[in-house]
Design an enzyme around this catalytic site. Structure first.
Site, PDB file in Angstrom:
ATOM      1  N   THR A  29      41.086  19.555   6.864  1.00  0.00           N
ATOM      2  CA  THR A  29      42.631  19.289   6.343  1.00  0.00           C
ATOM      3  C   THR A  29      43.302  20.424   6.849  1.00  0.00           C
ATOM      4  OG1 THR A  29      43.658  19.483   4.451  1.00  0.00           O
ATOM      5  CG2 THR A  29      41.486  20.616   4.280  1.00  0.00           C
ATOM      6  N   ASP A  30      44.534  20.218   6.941  1.00  0.00           N
ATOM      7  CA  ASP A  30      45.515  21.343   7.062  1.00  0.00           C
ATOM      8  C   ASP A  30      45.500  22.388   6.116  1.00  0.00           C
ATOM      9  OD1 ASP A  30      47.113  19.877   5.504  1.00  0.00           O
ATOM     10  OD2 ASP A  30      48.682  19.748   6.353  1.00  0.00           O
ATOM     11  N   GLU A  31      45.133  21.984   4.937  1.00  0.00           N
ATOM     12  CA  GLU A  31      45.279  23.025   3.931  1.00  0.00           C
ATOM     13  C   GLU A  31      44.553  24.384   4.146  1.00  0.00           C
ATOM     14  OE1 GLU A  31      45.216  21.069  -0.188  1.00  0.00           O
ATOM     15  OE2 GLU A  31      45.647  19.244   0.553  1.00  0.00           O
ATOM     16  N   TYR A  81      39.481  23.701  -3.440  1.00  0.00           N
ATOM     17  CA  TYR A  81      39.423  22.801  -2.464  1.00  0.00           C
ATOM     18  C   TYR A  81      39.600  23.249  -1.090  1.00  0.00           C
ATOM     19  CZ  TYR A  81      40.605  18.809   0.834  1.00  0.00           C
ATOM     20  OH  TYR A  81      40.729  17.948   1.799  1.00  0.00           O
ATOM     21  N   LYS A 137      36.799  23.806   1.933  1.00  0.00           N
ATOM     22  CA  LYS A 137      36.813  23.207   3.324  1.00  0.00           C
ATOM     23  C   LYS A 137      37.065  24.275   4.380  1.00  0.00           C
ATOM     24  CE  LYS A 137      37.375  19.441   4.472  1.00  0.00           C
ATOM     25  NZ  LYS A 137      36.422  18.293   4.667  1.00  0.00           N
TER      26      LYS A 137
HETATM   27  N1  LIG Z   1      43.096  12.541   2.107  1.00  0.00           N
HETATM   28  C1  LIG Z   1      43.784  13.233   2.838  1.00  0.00           C
HETATM   29  O1  LIG Z   1      45.050  13.351   3.008  1.00  0.00           O
HETATM   30  C2  LIG Z   1      43.069  14.427   3.802  1.00  0.00           C
HETATM   31  C3  LIG Z   1      43.680  15.000   4.826  1.00  0.00           C
HETATM   32  C4  LIG Z   1      42.919  15.515   5.711  1.00  0.00           C
HETATM   33  C5  LIG Z   1      41.413  15.744   5.719  1.00  0.00           C
HETATM   34  N2  LIG Z   1      41.127  15.001   4.613  1.00  0.00           N
HETATM   35  C6  LIG Z   1      39.324  15.091   4.756  1.00  0.00           C
HETATM   36  O2  LIG Z   1      38.878  13.862   4.958  1.00  0.00           O
HETATM   37  C7  LIG Z   1      37.742  13.514   4.436  1.00  0.00           C
HETATM   38  C8  LIG Z   1      37.827  12.143   3.527  1.00  0.00           C
HETATM   39  O3  LIG Z   1      38.892  12.442   2.587  1.00  0.00           O
HETATM   40  P1  LIG Z   1      39.310  11.372   1.630  1.00  0.00           P
HETATM   41  O4  LIG Z   1      40.790  11.458   1.021  1.00  0.00           O
HETATM   42  O5  LIG Z   1      38.841   9.951   2.200  1.00  0.00           O
HETATM   43  O6  LIG Z   1      38.340  11.524   0.383  1.00  0.00           O
HETATM   44  P2  LIG Z   1      37.587  10.473  -0.778  1.00  0.00           P
HETATM   45  O7  LIG Z   1      37.789  11.576  -1.968  1.00  0.00           O
HETATM   46  O8  LIG Z   1      38.648   9.345  -0.855  1.00  0.00           O
HETATM   47  O9  LIG Z   1      36.196  10.016  -0.242  1.00  0.00           O
HETATM   48  C9  LIG Z   1      35.390  11.117  -0.247  1.00  0.00           C
HETATM   49  C10 LIG Z   1      34.058  10.296  -0.113  1.00  0.00           C
HETATM   50  O10 LIG Z   1      32.897  11.239   0.074  1.00  0.00           O
HETATM   51  C11 LIG Z   1      31.779  10.691  -0.546  1.00  0.00           C
HETATM   52  N3  LIG Z   1      30.960  11.883  -1.404  1.00  0.00           N
HETATM   53  C12 LIG Z   1      31.455  12.751  -2.079  1.00  0.00           C
HETATM   54  N4  LIG Z   1      30.622  13.855  -2.295  1.00  0.00           N
HETATM   55  C13 LIG Z   1      29.525  13.324  -1.690  1.00  0.00           C
HETATM   56  C14 LIG Z   1      28.207  13.743  -1.460  1.00  0.00           C
HETATM   57  N5  LIG Z   1      27.766  14.768  -2.126  1.00  0.00           N
HETATM   58  N6  LIG Z   1      27.498  13.081  -0.587  1.00  0.00           N
HETATM   59  C15 LIG Z   1      27.713  11.988  -0.095  1.00  0.00           C
HETATM   60  N7  LIG Z   1      28.825  11.452  -0.302  1.00  0.00           N
HETATM   61  C16 LIG Z   1      29.748  12.132  -0.948  1.00  0.00           C
HETATM   62  C17 LIG Z   1      32.774   9.959  -2.000  1.00  0.00           C
HETATM   63  O11 LIG Z   1      31.536   8.903  -2.629  1.00  0.00           O
HETATM   64  C18 LIG Z   1      33.486   9.377  -1.165  1.00  0.00           C
HETATM   65  O12 LIG Z   1      33.271   8.205  -0.694  1.00  0.00           O
HETATM   66  C19 LIG Z   1      37.387  14.794   3.544  1.00  0.00           C
HETATM   67  O13 LIG Z   1      36.412  15.623   4.075  1.00  0.00           O
HETATM   68  C20 LIG Z   1      38.892  15.389   3.299  1.00  0.00           C
HETATM   69  O14 LIG Z   1      38.536  16.867   3.229  1.00  0.00           O
HETATM   70  C21 LIG Z   1      41.442  14.242   3.785  1.00  0.00           C
END
Ligand SMILES: NC(=O)c1ccc[n+]([C@@H]2O[C@H](COP(=O)([O-])OP(=O)(O)OC[C@H]3O[C@@H](n4cnc5c(N)ncnc54)[C@H](O)[C@@H]3O)[C@@H](O)[C@H]2O)c1
Length: 351
Positions: free
Chosen positions: A132-134, A157, A161
């Site tokens: 993430t950009d955070e 968080y 990350k």
């Molecule tokens: N949402 C955003 O805007 C955003 C932006 C940049 C990066 N990201 C990154 O992208 C990735 C996905 O984000 P998202 O928004 O889809 O998250 P989300 O919370 O919707 O999904 C996370 C998934 O990971 C699974 N999970 C959680 N803990 C687990 C574990 N211990 N073992 C196996 N599975 C597990 C959950 O069941 C879920 O399906 C993350 O790594 C996040 O940091 C998200």
């Protein structure tokens, strides 16, 4: 070319879009989706591809080393796209250790198993870490995060990350594990759990409930349509240079309050309410602790080196997103379960 990919967190918001894209676009790839199905994981996100011959779901936790070992033994993965994470900043403030466990220990566990299985025959293997950009901290009114911006995480968080990113880079430098990373801005689109700003606002406006906005709504985020993020991951997975980081962003900055007003306008139109009806639901609530003011990504490297750019204008993407939520009431009702209601009460009624 045949490949066997492990995609972690594929039942979540972004992961489900990545799984769908890879399963449909690469019929020769075997895609194994490993997900613990926490509150954020939902197999309903993948109903359209669940019966495809090149797709397998495995329920499991990325911190469970024996399970990861067994899966590497069973499938002989040559690629990993790692998205599984605890992802919600507010929850990280309530329970930081859960974030350290999954995001840091879980990532390190995957790295370690991949290292052991690929040792001595790393050619053609790739561990792709989605971040993430955070991790870069908070910007003032000016400037953009580049790949050279020093890390300065400020929430549990983003700290978790950032730590996971460091481990990925450490495994590249120390063990020559073939890795690539990307750091993306805020995503929006279908299948987004309604604890995050946009789906939460759509859900509440639809039910004529107050729409909580932190502080004065002055925080600025750079929004990217989730399918554009999935396309970027596809591009970087296939063409990114080993050991490199690529920033992914929409060149699309919005102040939270302006975004909510745009959403209210779209919702009034879609629900055939008088203009201004939804905006009356906006309710300012006490600001999040340590709330970062502004995130904005410079995605020039990804654009010039690999030719990726966002495909949608924000207004168009937001309209598509609203239309999806309104057409998928069952999905929304199913995820706004009892556990969600409790979280919502704790988060917004504690002041
Ligand atoms: N949402 C955003 O805007 C955003 C932006 C940049 C990066 N990201 C990154 O992208 C990735 C996905 O984000 P998202 O928004 O889809 O998250 P989300 O919370 O919707 O999904 C996370 C998934 O990971 C699974 N999970 C959680 N803990 C687990 C574990 N211990 N073992 C196996 N599975 C597990 C959950 O069941 C879920 O399906 C993350 O790594 C996040 O940091 C998200």
């Amino acid at each position: 070319m045949k490949r066997t990919l492990l995609i972690t967190g594929g039942a979540g918001f972004i992961g489900s879009h990545v799984v769908r894209l890879f399963v449909n676009k690469y019929p020769d790839y075997q895609v194994v989706n490993l997900d613990a199905l926490t509150y954020a994981g939902n197999l309903e996100n993948l109903l359209d591809i669940q019966d495809k011959p090149n797709y397998v779901f495995e329920k499991g936790d990325i911190t469970d080393e024996a399970r990861i070992e067994a899966l590497f033994g069973q499938y002989a993965f040559d690629g990993v796209i790692h998205l599984a994470a605890e992802s919600h900043v507010d929850r990280s403030i309530m329970d930081p250790l859960a974030f350290i466990k999954t995001n840091v220990l879980g990532t390190a566990t995957l790295l370690n198993v991949a290292r052991q299985h690929w040792k001595g025959h790393e050619d053609g293997k790739l561990f792709y870490h989605v971040s993430t950009d955070e991790v870069y901290g908070s910007l003032g009114q000016e400037g953009l995060f580049t790949e050279q911006t020093p890390y300065d995480p400020r929430s549990p968080y983003s700290a978790s990350k950032a730590s996971s990113d460091h481990f990925v880079k450490a495994y590249y430098h120390t063990y020559h594990l073939p890795v690539v990373l990307s750091n993306c801005s805020n995503n929006y689109g279908s299948n987004h759990f309604p604890e995050k700003l946009i789906p939460l606002a759509i859900h509440n406006i639809k039910h004529s409930k107050p729409v909580p906005v932190y502080g004065k709504g002055d925080n600025i985020r750079d929004w990217l349509f989730v399918e554009d993020h999935a396309r970027a991951i596809d591009t970087i997975f296939h063409h990114g240079r080993l050991g490199e980081t690529y920033n992914i962003g929409g060149f699309n900055e919005w102040k939270n309050i302006d975004l909510i007003h745009l959403l209210c306008k779209i919702m009034d139109e879609k629900l055939q309410r008088a203009p201004g009806t939804s905006a009356q639901l906006i309710t300012f609530v006490k600001d999040r602790a340590g709330h970062d003011l502004r995130y904005a990504i410079d995605a020039t490297k990804l654009n010039t080196e690999l030719g990726w750019s966002p495909s949608l204008q924000f207004e168009e993407g937001l309209e598509k997103t609203v239309a999806w939520y309104l057409a998928n009431e069952t999905w929304l009702d199913n995820v706004t379960s009892g556990a969600y209601q409790q979280y919502y009460q704790d988060q917004y009624n504690k002041r």
